[in-house]
Enzyme design. Structure first.
Site, PDB file in Angstrom:
ATOM      1  N   SER A 139      59.219   9.294 -14.893  1.00 26.68           N
ATOM      2  CA  SER A 139      58.734   7.986 -14.441  1.00 26.68           C
ATOM      3  C   SER A 139      59.779   6.870 -14.443  1.00 26.68           C
ATOM      4  CB  SER A 139      57.530   7.546 -15.285  1.00 26.68           C
ATOM      5  OG  SER A 139      57.895   7.317 -16.629  1.00 26.68           O
ATOM      6  N   LYS A 194      51.899   0.627 -19.907  1.00 25.99           N
ATOM      7  CA  LYS A 194      53.247   0.211 -19.519  1.00 25.99           C
ATOM      8  C   LYS A 194      53.272  -1.268 -19.117  1.00 25.99           C
ATOM      9  CE  LYS A 194      54.931   4.784 -18.262  1.00 25.99           C
ATOM     10  NZ  LYS A 194      55.583   5.625 -17.250  1.00 25.99           N
TER      11      LYS A 194
END
Length: 359
Positions: free
Chosen positions: A256, A301
């Site tokens: 990611s 996140k």
């Protein structure tokens, strides 16, 4: 945190008596045994965030040599998700009630039949792949040439003793190779037992090497059929010529970070700053063509980025619906589908124009 908006009331009410019994009895394990009462769940929460334009342990997170780099300012932070396992029922319930962690079935973290060591190896490989794709997509955006370098030669493979680490693969049977995927495809166009000629550049000189291909080992086969040809090298794409890009984050897994790594490379090699001096964070996988893919744990996140001081967060387009479900205040969520999108969105945002946001 609005607890009742984030949790299921029915499940909570049903779970409370169970947790209360174990807590009141103070039972850390099953009576009469040494077996801990752990639950088959993992807790996912906000993890650390790293500025890809900055340094870690005295080294540049993204270190570029062999080309002129330009000053950068602001932040381009990659974000992570923390994972906790081996929790007792009471510990899991406490995290569920008192934190923003999400409880997920353990097989989401450690798929059935795979050990934690296997998962760690897969995550490390995915992270290395994200670095390679970040370099490829950035070089393509900047219109710079690429080449394929040998990173590792497998033991007891057809390539061992013939192809060397740091060799640049330029051709297979006379056909040009630029990317690792092209090398892989050309090898798999053959059968196990076929002899191929691999042309490499070694210490500045080209050399033709004849290799008899083996059969792809079962543990590496995946969806490939039995009899798939196997060379036995791990390769990465790197800029052609003297440019070298090195990524210096360790103990991070998964794919990611790809988007943020690619943006850092572009920012350092471009005269114009991408951030405009702002604190930008984001996430997303990236492939060699610059396509940005979705990731897990988007809300964690974003929360970590907001806590660190970010005012802008780059969200993969397919994560937008989840990201805007309960967006934190004071942070703009920019919707990105490609590396080009991300750069355009940041430019529009910095110039006060209408950027493409998650809605």
């Amino acid at each position: 945190m609005n607890f009742w908006n984030r949790r299921n009331r029915t499940i909570v009410v049903g779970a409370v008596p169970v947790v209360a019994v174990f807590s009141l009895l103070g039972l850390p394990s099953i009576p009469g045994t040494n077996i801990d009462l752990t639950v088959p769940y993992a807790a996912e929460g906000s993890g650390p965030t790293f500025n890809t334009l900055g340094q870690v342990d005295g080294r540049e997170v993204v270190d570029i040599t062999g080309a002129k780099t330009h000053p950068t300012s602001g932040n381009l932070n990659m974000t992570t998700v923390s994972v906790r396992t081996n929790m007792t029922l009471a510990q899991a319930f406490k995290r569920w009630v008192t934190t923003d962690d999400t409880l997920v079935p353990l097989e989401h973290v450690f798929p059935s039949g795979k050990s934690s060591e296997e998962v760690q190896r897969q995550n490390a490989a995915a992270f290395a792949s994200s670095e390679s794709n970040a370099t490829i997509s950035a070089m393509n955006y900047l219109r710079k040439p690429l080449e394929t370098m040998v990173l590792e030669v497998s033991e007891d493979s057809p390539a061992q003793g013939k192809i060397e680490v740091n060799d640049i693969v330029t051709k297979v049977d006379g056909e040009k190779v630029t990317l690792p995927s092209e090398l892989s495809d050309k090898v798999k166009d053959n059968k196990a037992g076929d002899e191929v000629t691999i042309t490499v550049k070694r210490q500045g000189k080209e050399k033709d090497i004849k290799v008899k291909l083996g059969e792809l080992p079962k543990e590496l086969r995946g969806d490939h059929p039995q009899g798939t040809a196997f060379l036995g090298v791990t390769t990465v794409a790197q800029p052609g010529g003297d440019i070298k890009v090195e990524y210096n984050l360790t103990d991070i897994g998964g794919p990611s970070a790809g988007l943020m790594f690619s943006l850092a490379v572009v920012d350092k090699l471009s005269p114009e700053e991408l951030t405009g001096g702002k604190f930008v964070a984001g996430t997303g996988t990236i492939d060699a063509s610059g396509k940005v893919g979705p990731i897990g744990g988007i809300t964690h996140k974003i929360a970590a980025a907001k806590e660190a001081g970010a005012e802008v967060f780059l969200v993969p387009a397919k994560n937008c619906a989840e990201a805007v479900h309960e967006p934190p205040e004071g942070i703009t969520l920019l919707k990105v589908d490609t590396l080009d999108d991300a750069i355009k969105d940041l430019k529009d945002y910095n110039e006060g124009k209408q950027a493409d946001t998650c809605k």
